[in-house]
Design an enzyme around this catalytic site. Structure first.
Site, PDB file in Angstrom:
ATOM      1  N   THR A 102       6.214   2.622   8.824  1.00  0.00           N
ATOM      2  CA  THR A 102       5.163   2.586   8.100  1.00  0.00           C
ATOM      3  C   THR A 102       5.231   1.547   6.803  1.00  0.00           C
ATOM      4  O   THR A 102       4.077   0.500   7.085  1.00  0.00           O
ATOM      5  CB  THR A 102       4.850   3.849   7.377  1.00  0.00           C
ATOM      6  OG1 THR A 102       4.666   4.840   8.237  1.00  0.00           O
ATOM      7  CG2 THR A 102       3.317   3.946   6.615  1.00  0.00           C
ATOM      8  N   VAL A 103       6.180   1.345   6.215  1.00  0.00           N
ATOM      9  CA  VAL A 103       6.197   0.329   5.126  1.00  0.00           C
ATOM     10  C   VAL A 103       6.556  -0.920   5.813  1.00  0.00           C
ATOM     11  O   VAL A 103       6.302  -2.042   5.517  1.00  0.00           O
ATOM     12  CB  VAL A 103       7.089   0.649   4.002  1.00  0.00           C
ATOM     13  CG1 VAL A 103       7.324  -0.223   2.959  1.00  0.00           C
ATOM     14  CG2 VAL A 103       6.692   2.219   3.463  1.00  0.00           C
ATOM     15  N   ALA A 160      14.339  -6.196  12.343  1.00  0.00           N
ATOM     16  CA  ALA A 160      15.104  -5.276  13.104  1.00  0.00           C
ATOM     17  C   ALA A 160      14.458  -4.111  13.200  1.00  0.00           C
ATOM     18  O   ALA A 160      14.042  -3.571  12.010  1.00  0.00           O
ATOM     19  CB  ALA A 160      16.535  -4.928  12.382  1.00  0.00           C
ATOM     20  N   GLU A 166       7.221  13.594   3.136  1.00  0.00           N
ATOM     21  CA  GLU A 166       8.444  12.921   3.551  1.00  0.00           C
ATOM     22  C   GLU A 166       8.914  13.658   4.889  1.00  0.00           C
ATOM     23  O   GLU A 166       8.481  14.896   5.163  1.00  0.00           O
ATOM     24  CB  GLU A 166       9.678  13.329   2.585  1.00  0.00           C
ATOM     25  CG  GLU A 166       9.403  12.566   1.244  1.00  0.00           C
ATOM     26  CD  GLU A 166       9.586  10.971   1.420  1.00  0.00           C
ATOM     27  OE1 GLU A 166      10.693  10.669   1.709  1.00  0.00           O
ATOM     28  OE2 GLU A 166       8.672  10.268   0.830  1.00  0.00           O
ATOM     29  N   ASP A 221      12.299  14.109  -4.731  1.00  0.00           N
ATOM     30  CA  ASP A 221      11.584  12.612  -4.510  1.00  0.00           C
ATOM     31  C   ASP A 221      11.143  12.252  -5.829  1.00  0.00           C
ATOM     32  O   ASP A 221      11.372  11.087  -6.333  1.00  0.00           O
ATOM     33  CB  ASP A 221      10.515  12.542  -3.586  1.00  0.00           C
ATOM     34  CG  ASP A 221       9.628  11.436  -3.373  1.00  0.00           C
ATOM     35  OD1 ASP A 221      10.213  10.476  -2.748  1.00  0.00           O
ATOM     36  OD2 ASP A 221       8.715  11.127  -3.964  1.00  0.00           O
ATOM     37  N   LYS A 228      12.507   9.113  -8.384  1.00  0.00           N
ATOM     38  CA  LYS A 228      11.578   7.928  -9.019  1.00  0.00           C
ATOM     39  C   LYS A 228      11.889   8.121 -10.564  1.00  0.00           C
ATOM     40  O   LYS A 228      11.772   7.232 -11.401  1.00  0.00           O
ATOM     41  CB  LYS A 228      10.233   8.404  -8.720  1.00  0.00           C
ATOM     42  CG  LYS A 228      10.132   8.171  -6.905  1.00  0.00           C
ATOM     43  CD  LYS A 228       8.686   8.616  -6.712  1.00  0.00           C
ATOM     44  CE  LYS A 228       8.421   8.224  -5.176  1.00  0.00           C
ATOM     45  NZ  LYS A 228       7.527   9.210  -4.578  1.00  0.00           N
TER      46      LYS A 228
END
Ligand code: HSE
Length: 458
Positions: free
Chosen positions: A33-34, A63, A208, A219, A223
């Site tokens: 996705t990112v 990659a 996630e 998560d 952060k």
């Protein structure tokens, strides 16, 4: 520890023979996705990005484990081996978007050892292995940038590290997990149960891979660990963060909070106190009129209090392909501008120089020493003296009651009692709850949710 000067040569000649800045060559590891979003933003906005950076930023190699149908890789060198990118002499910056802990750590350390700069969106990696990674990067004189690791596209790292550099930061509080916020938002607006909304969030692709990271606060704690380090100039200490999820929040609590003028949000909170730093993630009641209380769905927001600037708020998309790519590419722009700068003149990774080198930074407080207000919900036998005994236990612990509501009996003889307290030390509340739960007239355990006023508008 001295960093070395970067070996990057800045200048090249174009086809007309005039001197221009060399392109910065990027190797993207991971095309999910990112990764896919980053590739597409770099391609689509290449001209503007080059003008902003003063030099082109080009994708030298990608990659990937499997193809991303959103990306046209025509003319791009590809590999299935991420370590090939870390070794590629034609790559200046490795973009780590594989996620997880171990492979990401090995990959980033390998890229650093090969003199490459690194951009990553990996909050778990930075929160858990960041101290080791920054030490290695400092010794090599390379940049490690991680704006996308916290709150996706919101430039909160840059704001806190650079924009607020004049301030003594007093506190940071944020909705920094979109999945958790989506669940709490829909529980409240539709009167639905936690499990039901979680299943929907998973189906929509917000959660996630392991949803416990979202709903149990891991998560968010990753952060928050990063934000606290940059706010106060302390080493990354994920293992000292208190982490409590939202899986035990019931619709009943959401409704009671609403009746009392509050909204329940899953917050990451870090405060500076005289005794040390608080670092905690848990469900929190906040007054309905706070800006944070009105952040809905998968959106993220972080409120930061600085002594000079006062309260500030950062809001936006905390996840998603292109919002997160926005932060990754902004980091690449910073790398492109700084690549030929002597390492000593770059912005420190965690905002402060010499973190962890006997700098006298404040300790992280154990949870029992934090100070906050509380919402309590208990089920009591409807009999004279029960409420008085509860009030006595609280008062013996020095805890003052702000509001008290007794509801009509719902379960046989049992009546729900809702209490709001003023601020007290957590260890005193722990003791009060222990004593209340041991009363013969109290059924089951006491529900406790912390309450914060977070006056970001003061
Ligand atoms: N699962 C995370 C969230 C994604 O829900 O916010 C971004 O870190």
């Amino acid at each position: 520890m001295p960093g070395i000067d970067t070996p990057f040569t800045n200048w090249t000649r174009n086809d007309q023979g005039s001197r221009t800045l060399k392109p910065v060559r990027v190797g993207i590891c991971g095309l999910g996705t990112v990764g896919g979003g980053t590739f597409n933003v770099l391609m689509r906005n290449a001209d503007d990005i080059a003008r902003r950076a003063g030099r082109p930023i080009v994708v030298e190699q990608v990659a990937h484990r499997s193809l991303n149908p959103e990306c046209d890789l025509t003319g791009i060198k590809t590999t299935t081996d991420v370590y090939e990118v870390a070794r590629n002499p034609d790559v200046d910056v490795l973009v780590e978007l594989v996620g997880g802990y171990e492979v990401a750590r090995e990959l980033v350390l390998s890229a650093i050892a090969n003199g490459k700069h690194v951009v990553t969106a990996n909050k778990a990696l930075i929160a858990v292995h960041g101290n080791e990674i920054f030490k290695a990067a400092h010794e090599q004189g390379v940049i490690v940038a991680f704006e996308a690791a916290v709150a996706g596209g919101i430039p909160v790292i840059k704001s806190l590290r650079e924009g607020l550099g004049a301030n003594r930061i007093e506190w940071v509080a944020g909705i920094i997990n979109g999945t958790g916020n989506y669940i709490l938002t829909h529980m409240r607006s539709e009167g639905r149960a936690f499990e039901d909304v979680l299943a929907e969030a998973q189906a929509l692709g917000y959660a996630e891979a392991d949803p416990t990271f979202d709903v149990e606060g891991i998560d968010a704690a990753h952060k928050l660990t990063i934000l606290a380090s940059i706010a106060y100039g302390v080493p990354l200490q994920f293992e000292k963060a208190y982490t409590e999820g939202i899986s035990r929040v019931t619709f009943d609590d959401v409704e009671q909070a609403d009746n009392l003028g509050y909204v329940i949000k899953h917050l990451g909170i870090s405060k500076r106190t005289d005794a040390g730093l608080e670092l905690r993630v848990h469900p929190t009641l906040i007054p309905k009129d706070r800006l944070l209380a009105n952040v809905h769905g998968v959106k993220n927001a972080i409120a930061i209090m600085g002594d000079a600037v006062g309260p500030t708020l950062y809001y936006g998309a905390g996840a998603g392909a292109e919002p997160t790519a926005s932060a990754v590419v902004a980091d690449l722009l910073d790398v492109a501008r700084d690549i030929a700068t002597d390492h000593h003149y770059r912005v420190p990774y965690l905002a402060f120089s010499g973190i962890g080198e006997g700098d006298g930074s404040q300790p992280i407080l154990p949870m029992e020493d934090i100070v906050t207000a509380y919402y309590l919900r208990l089920l009591a036998v409807d009999r004279p003296g029960v409420l008085a005994r509860v009030a006595t236990i609280l008062s013996e612990q020095g805890i003052s009651i702000e509001a008290l509501v007794q509801k009509e009996a719902t379960e046989g003889e049992l009546v729900p009692i809702i209490l709001l307290t003023h601020s007290c030390r957590e260890k005193h509340m722990n003791e009060a709850i222990r004593q209340i739960e041991s009363m013969a007239d109290i059924a089951g355990s006491v529900t406790r949710i912390r309450v914060e006023s977070l006056d970001e508008q003061e």
